[in-house]
Scaffold this motif. Structure first.
Motif, PDB file in Angstrom:
ATOM      1  N   LEU A 156     -36.144  56.686   9.512  1.00  0.00           N
ATOM      2  CA  LEU A 156     -37.263  56.497  10.451  1.00  0.00           C
ATOM      3  C   LEU A 156     -38.519  56.069   9.697  1.00  0.00           C
ATOM      4  N   SER A 157     -39.438  55.411  10.399  1.00  0.00           N
ATOM      5  CA  SER A 157     -40.734  55.080   9.805  1.00  0.00           C
ATOM      6  C   SER A 157     -41.600  56.332   9.772  1.00  0.00           C
ATOM      7  N   GLY A 158     -42.718  56.256   9.037  1.00  0.00           N
ATOM      8  CA  GLY A 158     -43.628  57.397   8.960  1.00  0.00           C
ATOM      9  C   GLY A 158     -44.118  57.841  10.330  1.00  0.00           C
ATOM     10  N   GLY A 159     -44.479  56.860  11.158  1.00  0.00           N
ATOM     11  CA  GLY A 159     -44.985  57.170  12.492  1.00  0.00           C
ATOM     12  C   GLY A 159     -43.916  57.823  13.359  1.00  0.00           C
ATOM     13  N   GLN A 160     -42.677  57.336  13.228  1.00  0.00           N
ATOM     14  CA  GLN A 160     -41.576  57.931  14.010  1.00  0.00           C
ATOM     15  C   GLN A 160     -41.308  59.361  13.552  1.00  0.00           C
ATOM     16  N   ARG A 161     -41.353  59.576  12.233  1.00  0.00           N
ATOM     17  CA  ARG A 161     -41.143  60.941  11.722  1.00  0.00           C
ATOM     18  C   ARG A 161     -42.226  61.877  12.256  1.00  0.00           C
ATOM     19  N   GLN A 162     -43.460  61.366  12.336  1.00  0.00           N
ATOM     20  CA  GLN A 162     -44.553  62.202  12.824  1.00  0.00           C
ATOM     21  C   GLN A 162     -44.313  62.575  14.294  1.00  0.00           C
ATOM     22  N   ARG A 163     -43.781  61.631  15.072  1.00  0.00           N
ATOM     23  CA  ARG A 163     -43.448  61.935  16.477  1.00  0.00           C
ATOM     24  C   ARG A 163     -42.368  63.016  16.544  1.00  0.00           C
ATOM     25  N   VAL A 164     -41.398  62.929  15.625  1.00  0.00           N
ATOM     26  CA  VAL A 164     -40.346  63.963  15.592  1.00  0.00           C
ATOM     27  C   VAL A 164     -40.971  65.321  15.263  1.00  0.00           C
ATOM     28  N   GLY A 165     -41.938  65.309  14.348  1.00  0.00           N
ATOM     29  CA  GLY A 165     -42.625  66.566  13.998  1.00  0.00           C
ATOM     30  C   GLY A 165     -43.278  67.192  15.221  1.00  0.00           C
ATOM     31  N   VAL A 166     -43.894  66.352  16.042  1.00  0.00           N
ATOM     32  CA  VAL A 166     -44.538  66.842  17.266  1.00  0.00           C
ATOM     33  C   VAL A 166     -43.478  67.369  18.234  1.00  0.00           C
ATOM     34  N   ALA A 167     -42.383  66.622  18.377  1.00  0.00           N
ATOM     35  CA  ALA A 167     -41.299  67.051  19.275  1.00  0.00           C
ATOM     36  C   ALA A 167     -40.732  68.400  18.820  1.00  0.00           C
ATOM     37  N   ARG A 168     -40.533  68.539  17.500  1.00  0.00           N
ATOM     38  CA  ARG A 168     -39.974  69.784  16.989  1.00  0.00           C
ATOM     39  C   ARG A 168     -40.917  70.960  17.281  1.00  0.00           C
ATOM     40  N   ALA A 169     -42.219  70.716  17.096  1.00  0.00           N
ATOM     41  CA  ALA A 169     -43.186  71.792  17.326  1.00  0.00           C
ATOM     42  C   ALA A 169     -43.243  72.194  18.799  1.00  0.00           C
ATOM     43  N   LEU A 170     -42.935  71.238  19.692  1.00  0.00           N
ATOM     44  CA  LEU A 170     -43.018  71.512  21.126  1.00  0.00           C
ATOM     45  C   LEU A 170     -41.741  72.105  21.699  1.00  0.00           C
ATOM     46  N   ALA A 171     -40.687  72.190  20.855  1.00  0.00           N
ATOM     47  CA  ALA A 171     -39.346  72.442  21.379  1.00  0.00           C
ATOM     48  C   ALA A 171     -39.260  73.664  22.284  1.00  0.00           C
ATOM     49  N   GLU A 181     -53.982  68.127   9.903  1.00  0.00           N
ATOM     50  CA  GLU A 181     -54.058  66.719   9.508  1.00  0.00           C
ATOM     51  C   GLU A 181     -52.746  65.991   9.819  1.00  0.00           C
ATOM     52  N   PRO A 182     -52.285  66.074  11.067  1.00  0.00           N
ATOM     53  CA  PRO A 182     -50.947  65.579  11.389  1.00  0.00           C
ATOM     54  C   PRO A 182     -50.779  64.073  11.171  1.00  0.00           C
ATOM     55  N   PHE A 183     -51.872  63.314  11.315  1.00  0.00           N
ATOM     56  CA  PHE A 183     -51.731  61.857  11.204  1.00  0.00           C
ATOM     57  C   PHE A 183     -52.389  61.331   9.934  1.00  0.00           C
ATOM     58  N   GLY A 184     -52.691  62.243   9.015  1.00  0.00           N
ATOM     59  CA  GLY A 184     -53.452  61.890   7.815  1.00  0.00           C
ATOM     60  C   GLY A 184     -52.770  60.890   6.897  1.00  0.00           C
ATOM     61  N   ALA A 185     -51.443  60.881   6.886  1.00  0.00           N
ATOM     62  CA  ALA A 185     -50.735  60.012   5.939  1.00  0.00           C
ATOM     63  C   ALA A 185     -50.274  58.708   6.586  1.00  0.00           C
ATOM     64  N   ILE A 186     -50.727  58.446   7.817  1.00  0.00           N
ATOM     65  CA  ILE A 186     -50.251  57.266   8.554  1.00  0.00           C
ATOM     66  C   ILE A 186     -51.298  56.158   8.447  1.00  0.00           C
ATOM     67  N   ASP A 187     -50.857  54.902   8.361  1.00  0.00           N
ATOM     68  CA  ASP A 187     -51.810  53.794   8.255  1.00  0.00           C
ATOM     69  C   ASP A 187     -52.685  53.736   9.507  1.00  0.00           C
ATOM     70  N   PRO A 188     -53.894  53.147   9.390  1.00  0.00           N
ATOM     71  CA  PRO A 188     -54.878  53.222  10.485  1.00  0.00           C
ATOM     72  C   PRO A 188     -54.371  52.724  11.844  1.00  0.00           C
ATOM     73  N   PHE A 211     -56.500  71.551  15.985  1.00  0.00           N
ATOM     74  CA  PHE A 211     -56.210  70.292  15.303  1.00  0.00           C
ATOM     75  C   PHE A 211     -57.169  70.169  14.123  1.00  0.00           C
ATOM     76  N   VAL A 212     -56.619  70.062  12.922  1.00  0.00           N
ATOM     77  CA  VAL A 212     -57.468  69.961  11.730  1.00  0.00           C
ATOM     78  C   VAL A 212     -57.555  68.518  11.257  1.00  0.00           C
ATOM     79  N   THR A 213     -58.743  68.105  10.900  1.00  0.00           N
ATOM     80  CA  THR A 213     -58.907  66.794  10.282  1.00  0.00           C
ATOM     81  C   THR A 213     -60.141  66.840   9.395  1.00  0.00           C
ATOM     82  N   HIS A 214     -60.261  65.886   8.454  1.00  0.00           N
ATOM     83  CA  HIS A 214     -61.534  65.785   7.725  1.00  0.00           C
ATOM     84  C   HIS A 214     -62.276  64.537   8.189  1.00  0.00           C
ATOM     85  N   ASP A 215     -61.699  63.860   9.213  1.00  0.00           N
ATOM     86  CA  ASP A 215     -62.224  62.580   9.684  1.00  0.00           C
ATOM     87  C   ASP A 215     -63.004  62.804  10.988  1.00  0.00           C
ATOM     88  N   ILE A 216     -64.315  62.632  10.920  1.00  0.00           N
ATOM     89  CA  ILE A 216     -65.159  62.943  12.076  1.00  0.00           C
ATOM     90  C   ILE A 216     -64.817  62.044  13.275  1.00  0.00           C
TER      91      ILE A 216
END
Ligand SMILES: Nc1ncnc2c1ncn2[C@@H]1O[C@H](COP(=O)(O)OP(=O)(O)O)[C@@H](O)[C@H]1O
Ligand SMILES: [Mg+2]
Length: 385
Positions: A156-171, A181-188, A211-216
């Motif tokens: 899977l791509s990075g973005g797809q893996r992140q969606r799986v992470g969200v799905a797993r957390a919601l299970a 920082e769930p989307f911190g490692a994904i391109d803009p 939701f944690v981020t360092h991006d205002i």
């Protein structure tokens, strides 16, 4: 939580589908550390809202999250989930009941996507059919094709893996989701897509989310409320994005939100939120004399030309009216058209790019909704209340 879930997850896991969260004078001191990672942190998150923790690196955001699901323990104070202290709960139980999404989501590499998503339902002892149905439902919810359930994370791509992470957390339909920082490692570009998708998803599921981020900018976009933190887990301000941008509590917050906070505020409002002006409009075929008179009455040099269906065709300088009935051929085409969902920031940009001429705004069906001028946009920047 739907009735089926309530029936099958008895006892301590029988939460509503979203629960309020409260930090009450929370302190955390790591063994051997000089100062406290978090000194005295208090705030409340109403059920079903997204609270964003934002602040510089090391200010205690991740620590605050890990205290909630008891990956680490409190030094002082209390954290209440649905009115109940997390200290009264078994850590393993809590972790099953709280969705947790992190940056490098740590999917199990040797398990399929479906197996990854099924992690918590399996721990909870759901039967096979119910798990399979839930996995299918979740893949659809996060916008992944059902076939992807059979793949492995590396496929899977990075973005797809992140969606799986969200799905797993919601299970297991958790009352609370922690997203560090769930989307911190994904391109803009993909990050923006994931943010939009997640906000759409949240409108459906209405979970309580920290939701944690360092991006205002991400904080402003994602948060119903934003907690701006500084070193030692101190709360600099806790407010809605609009309040934060309109009235920063101090110099630290003002610096953190940036000198362009006015422009950022404009991203929060849309043309559908403000009252547009009517402008001076004429229709194709109107007598020139009438068009000229109407322009003169309003003191404008230009009118907007509409077709028979009220759709704007262009701008017509009064000087070009030559005695013939109004014709679209004489009008200048519109450089841009706004819609009700256009942000005020985009509207401002379009107005300025068009030599400050008011932007023509249409309804979804293309009919004229009105005009928005520079003055209207700056009026929207007045402090709230
Ligand atoms: N396991 C740990 N042991 C000791 N100190 C830690 C540990 N984890 C974090 N810290 C310290 O606590 C403070 C807050 O860290 P953290 O919560 O990770 O900040 P953030 O997520 O905001 O970047 C930092 O000074 C960090 O060095
Ligand atoms: Mg962190």
């Amino acid at each position: 939580m739907n009735s089926e879930n309530t029936a099958q997850t008895e006892g301590p896991t029988a939460y509503p589908s979203a629960a309020p969260l409260e930090f009450r004078h929370v302190g955390k001191r790591y063994p051997g550390a000089d100062g406290a990672a978090i000194e005295d942190l208090s705030f409340e998150v109403p059920a079903g809202e997204i609270c964003v923790l934002v602040g510089p690196s090391g200010c205690g955001k991740t620590t605050a999250m890990r205290l909630v699901n008891r990956m680490i323990d409190l030094s002082s104070g209390e954290i209440l989930l649905d009115g109940r202290s997390v200290n009264d709960r078994k850590p393993a139980e809590l972790r099953r009941e709280i969705g947790y999404v992190i940056q490098q989501i740590g999917l199990f590499p040797h398990q399929t996507i479906a197996q990854n998503i099924a992690t918590v339902p399996k721990l909870l002892g759901w039967d096979k059919r119910r798990i399979a149905a839930r996995v299918t439902e979740l893949l659809e919810l996060v916008g992944l094709p059902a076939e992807m359930g059979a793949r492995y994370p590396s496929q899977l791509s990075g973005g797809q893996r992140q969606r799986v992470g969200v799905a797993r957390a919601l299970a297991a339909d958790p009352p609370l989701m922690l997203m560090d920082e769930p989307f911190g490692a994904i391109d803009p570009i993909n990050r923006e897509r994931l943010q939009d998708e997640f906000l759409r998803l949240q409108r459906e599921i209405r979970k309580t989310i920290v939701f944690v981020t360092h991006d205002i900018d991400e904080a402003i976009k994602m948060g119903d409320r934003i907690a701006i933190m500084r070193e030692g887990g101190r709360l600099a301000q806790y407010a809605t994005p609009d309040e934060l941008l309109a009235a920063p509590a101090d110099e630290f917050v003002a610096k953190f939100v940036g000198a362009d906070r006015g422009l950022k505020r404009l991203t929060l409002s849309h043309l559908g939120d403000i009252e547009l002006t009517d402008g001076v409009v004429v229709k194709v075929g109107d007598p020139a004399e009438e068009a000229r008179r109407r322009a003169a009455d309003h003191g404008v040099e230009e009118v907007v030309v509409l077709d028979g269906g009220e759709k704007p065709l262009g701008r017509l300088p009064v000087a070009r009216l030559n005695g013939q009935p109004v014709s679209a051929d004489d009008a200048d085409p519109l450089a841009a058209i706004g819609g009700r969902s256009t942000s005020l920031r985009d509207a401002l940009s379009l107005v300025v790019a068009d030599r400050n001429r008011p932007l023509v705004v249409v309804e979804d069906d293309g009919r004229l909704a009105g005009l928005v001028s520079l003055e209207l946009i700056s009026d929207a920047l007045r402090p709230p209340g």
